[in-house]
Design an enzyme around this catalytic site. Structure first.
Site, short mmCIF file in Angstrom:
data_model
loop_
_atom_site.label_atom_id
_atom_site.label_comp_id
_atom_site.label_asym_id
_atom_site.label_seq_id
_atom_site.Cartn_x
_atom_site.Cartn_y
_atom_site.Cartn_z
N ASN A 182 6.66 -3.61 7.14
CA ASN A 182 5.35 -4.47 7.10
C ASN A 182 4.59 -5.04 6.04
O ASN A 182 3.95 -5.98 6.17
CB ASN A 182 4.75 -3.72 8.21
CG ASN A 182 4.10 -2.69 7.87
OD1 ASN A 182 4.81 -2.13 7.11
ND2 ASN A 182 3.19 -2.10 8.40
N GLU A 194 3.98 8.80 6.18
CA GLU A 194 3.12 7.69 6.85
C GLU A 194 3.67 7.11 7.98
O GLU A 194 4.77 6.39 7.74
CB GLU A 194 2.77 6.79 5.74
CG GLU A 194 2.10 7.27 4.46
CD GLU A 194 0.87 7.78 4.50
OE1 GLU A 194 0.12 7.61 5.60
OE2 GLU A 194 0.19 8.45 3.30
N CYS A 204 0.28 -0.13 11.05
CA CYS A 204 0.41 1.06 11.46
C CYS A 204 -0.75 1.66 11.83
O CYS A 204 -0.97 2.22 12.91
CB CYS A 204 0.83 1.99 10.35
SG CYS A 204 -0.02 2.04 8.80
N GLU A 242 -1.83 9.26 1.05
CA GLU A 242 -1.33 8.27 -0.21
C GLU A 242 -2.71 7.71 -0.80
O GLU A 242 -3.70 7.75 -0.19
CB GLU A 242 -0.65 7.03 0.15
CG GLU A 242 0.67 7.49 0.68
CD GLU A 242 1.76 6.42 0.93
OE1 GLU A 242 1.82 5.39 1.59
OE2 GLU A 242 2.78 6.49 -0.06
P1 NDP Z 1 11.75 2.82 10.42
O1 NDP Z 1 11.15 4.25 10.72
O2 NDP Z 1 12.73 2.33 11.38
O3 NDP Z 1 12.29 2.69 8.86
C1 NDP Z 1 11.52 2.97 7.84
C2 NDP Z 1 12.27 3.15 6.73
O4 NDP Z 1 13.11 4.24 6.66
C3 NDP Z 1 13.51 1.90 6.31
O5 NDP Z 1 13.68 1.89 4.95
C4 NDP Z 1 14.62 3.02 7.17
O6 NDP Z 1 15.75 2.06 6.63
C5 NDP Z 1 14.57 4.06 6.63
N1 NDP Z 1 15.49 5.02 7.57
C6 NDP Z 1 15.55 4.84 8.69
N2 NDP Z 1 16.09 6.02 9.23
C7 NDP Z 1 16.22 6.77 8.31
C8 NDP Z 1 16.51 8.28 8.04
N3 NDP Z 1 17.22 9.19 9.05
N4 NDP Z 1 16.32 8.83 6.76
C9 NDP Z 1 15.94 8.06 5.90
N5 NDP Z 1 15.43 6.87 5.79
C10 NDP Z 1 15.68 6.44 7.12
O7 NDP Z 1 10.43 1.92 10.58
P2 NDP Z 1 10.34 0.50 10.45
O8 NDP Z 1 10.75 -0.15 9.03
O9 NDP Z 1 10.61 -0.12 11.72
O10 NDP Z 1 8.71 0.26 10.50
C11 NDP Z 1 7.78 0.46 11.43
C12 NDP Z 1 7.09 1.85 11.69
O11 NDP Z 1 6.55 2.21 10.61
C13 NDP Z 1 6.21 1.77 12.68
O12 NDP Z 1 6.18 2.51 13.66
C14 NDP Z 1 4.77 1.74 12.13
O13 NDP Z 1 3.82 2.54 12.53
C15 NDP Z 1 5.22 2.73 10.61
N6 NDP Z 1 4.20 2.07 9.47
C16 NDP Z 1 3.54 3.36 9.21
C17 NDP Z 1 2.65 2.95 8.15
C18 NDP Z 1 1.82 3.93 7.67
O14 NDP Z 1 1.29 3.89 6.46
N7 NDP Z 1 1.31 5.14 8.38
C19 NDP Z 1 2.72 1.78 7.51
C20 NDP Z 1 3.56 0.71 7.87
C21 NDP Z 1 4.42 1.17 9.11
P3 NDP Z 1 16.41 0.67 7.50
O15 NDP Z 1 15.24 -0.34 7.03
O16 NDP Z 1 17.51 0.32 6.91
O17 NDP Z 1 16.26 1.00 8.92
#
Ligand code: NDP
Length: 476
Positions: free
Chosen positions: A141, A238, A272, A450
């Site tokens: 995002n 996060e 998020c 962060e």
């Molecule tokens: P995901 O959890 O699907 O993915 C986040 C990242 O983790 C991606 O790079 C993903 O790779 C990677 N990943 C997935 N599985 C694993 C694993 N088992 N081990 C290590 N890395 C892994 O989240 P989204 O990208 O769909 O983002 C949306 C989510 O993020 C929402 O729930 C939102 O709330 C949260 N978010 C939180 C924020 C915060 O600061 N608190 C800010 C922004 C978003 P790949 O892309 O290849 O799946």
């Protein structure tokens, strides 16, 4: 199927979610390449850490300047890959990344241990040392901002970082690596690897990775923490949220509506910390809903590259389907649809993943739409009667990322904020995240912080040193 991930596991094909057009074709980092990247980082980290902190800061400062100079071009790339309106990416995404680099450029030379007086015969001191090679894993995002939020404090402390962007949105992290090179960062200190969850898993498990900072969903956070446990690696997580935004009857209604719209529709709701449970005190509930519905109807949805567009598409077809699924289920629950609720396919919108800004009014907190994170342009408004009631309802969630309070009563604002289970709070504002303020969640929304001085704690380890000034008084 995720349209923006290639079916071939060795190629990433990020798309433009406004048009469906493929933007690039990128080879996925192989396990051997990951090993080589970590080895390069390990070899480079010692010299980077040995630089005078002010010199590390100078490199970060230069990278910030380059980001600002290239704001228009990078914002356009971010918009093409995420679908976020250009009016957002030009104002926030690149510049907030630059702010973060600039902030930690200044902080680098201030990172220090302590001197501890231990009487006349000894003293102690602590050193803040880098962790080594650390991993950053990003969500889709805020791709560039997330990369900067992780890289800037990590590098300021003398670490090297391997960063894995989300598979859907790798392009601006790759640009950031080039910018760091141009700014004089030594080869190997910041490297981007590309791939899916498998690559993230391999990164977390890699024996030479000392720490992992993830921005992502709660299930991924749990998986990362579990995978980090055998190596007892530190994690910063996060994660998601379902944050409360509480509006008391003495608040200025128009200002509160502005807050609620920003808290729900910015980046098409893919933020998020969004305040997706909007609690409004009953005396102003009807006026609030009228003003909100009128202003929401005027939102301009369309081509995110058009400077007048306020709402772009969601990041992918999969994300759109997920959000439409939440909306469809909500329509079967005891909630009232106030506005929106559909996919938009008129004209040029047909090629993109557009969802109307959507508002539900819920009578109580039991519906799934009130409890589950949606991560799309979907707001739920709930009435409340008194302060104690709304605090209890606000805290009745597994999440604890953020919260907001709108009121003109100063003492109530601070009293309520103090009782909310949330890591990041706003009074008469929402979703503003200056780099000076630590950002992060409690409960299922995450661990660690962060930004601000707090991030330094998460990218350094403390070494305690006892210094004897007198001969040992030996009993043997
Ligand atoms: P995901 O959890 O699907 O993915 C986040 C990242 O983790 C991606 O790079 C993903 O790779 C990677 N990943 C997935 N599985 C694993 C694993 N088992 N081990 C290590 N890395 C892994 O989240 P989204 O990208 O769909 O983002 C949306 C989510 O993020 C929402 O729930 C939102 O709330 C949260 N978010 C939180 C924020 C915060 O600061 N608190 C800010 C922004 C978003 P790949 O892309 O290849 O799946």
């Amino acid at each position: 199927m995720r349209l923006n991930a290639s079916t071939a596991s060795d190629i990433l094909s990020p798309i433009n979610p406004a048009t469906g057009e493929t933007l690039a074709s990128l080879p996925v980092t192989t396990p051997a390449q990951l090993d080589a990247a970590v080895a390069r980082a390990k070899a480079a980290q010692g010299d980077w850490a040995a630089l005078m902190p002010v010199e590390r800061g100078r490199v970060l400062r230069k990278a910030a300047d380059i980001l600002r100079a290239r704001n228009a071009e990078l914002a356009r790339l971010e918009t093409q890959n995420t679908g976020k309106p250009i009016q957002e990416t030009e104002a926030v995404d690149v510049l907030s990344g630059a702010d973060c680099l600039e902030y930690y450029a200044g902080v680098a030379a201030t990172i220090a241990g302590q001197h501890l007086d231990l009487g006349t015969g000894a003293f102690g001191y602590t050193r803040r040392e880098p962790l080594g090679v650390v991993a950053g894993i990003g969500a889709w995002n805020y791709p560039l901002q997330i990369a900067c939020w992780k890289a800037a404090p990590a590098l300021a402390c003398g670490n090297a970082m391997i960063f894995k962007p989300a598979e859907q949105t790798p392009l601006t992290a790759i640009a950031l690596a080039e910018i760091f090179r141009e700014a004089g960062l030594p080869e190997g200190v910041f490297q981007v690897v590309q791939g899916q969850g498998d690559l993230g898993r391999a990164l977390v498990a890699h024996p030479d990775i000392a720490k992992v900072s993830l921005t992502g969903s709660v299930p991924t956070g749990r998986a990362v923490m579990a995978a980090a446990a055998p190596g007892l690696k530190a994690v910063t997580l996060e994660l998601g949220g379902k944050s409360p935004l509480i509006i008391f009857a003495d608040a200025d209604v128009d200002n509160a509506v502005s807050g609620a719209m920003l808290a729900n529709f910015y980046s098409s709701g893919q933020v998020c910390s969004n305040g997706t449970r909007v609690f409004v005190q009953r005396p102003i509930l009807a006026a609030f809903l009228d003003a909100l519905a009128a202003r929401t109807a005027r939102l301009r949805v369309g081509d995110p590259l058009d400077p007048d567009t306020q709402i772009g598409p969601l990041v992918s077809e999969a994300q759109m389907d997920l959000v439409l699924g939440h909306i469809a289920r909500a329509k079967t629950e005891a909630v009232r649809l106030v506005a929106g609720g559909r996919r938009l396919t008129e004209g040029a919108l047909a090629d993109g993943f557009y969802v109307e800004p959507t508002i539900f009014e819920a009578a109580d907190d039991g519906a799934a739409i009130v409890r589950d994170e949606v991560f799309g342009p979907v707001m739920t408004v709930l009435g409340f009667d008194d302060e104690a009631e709304v605090i209890a309802r606000a805290n009745d969630t597994e999440f604890g990322l953020a919260a907001g309070v709108f009121t003109q009563d100063l003492t109530r604002a601070h009293r309520v904020i103090a009782r909310l289970d949330a890591g990041t709070c706003w009074i008469n504002q929402y979703n503003v995240t200056p780099v000076e303020l630590p950002f992060g969640g409690v409960k299922a929304s995450g661990i660690g912080r962060e930004n601000g001085a707090a991030a330094i704690d998460h990218y350094t380890r403390i070494k305690s040193v006892y210094v004897a000034m007198t001969p040992i008084d030996c009993p043997y």
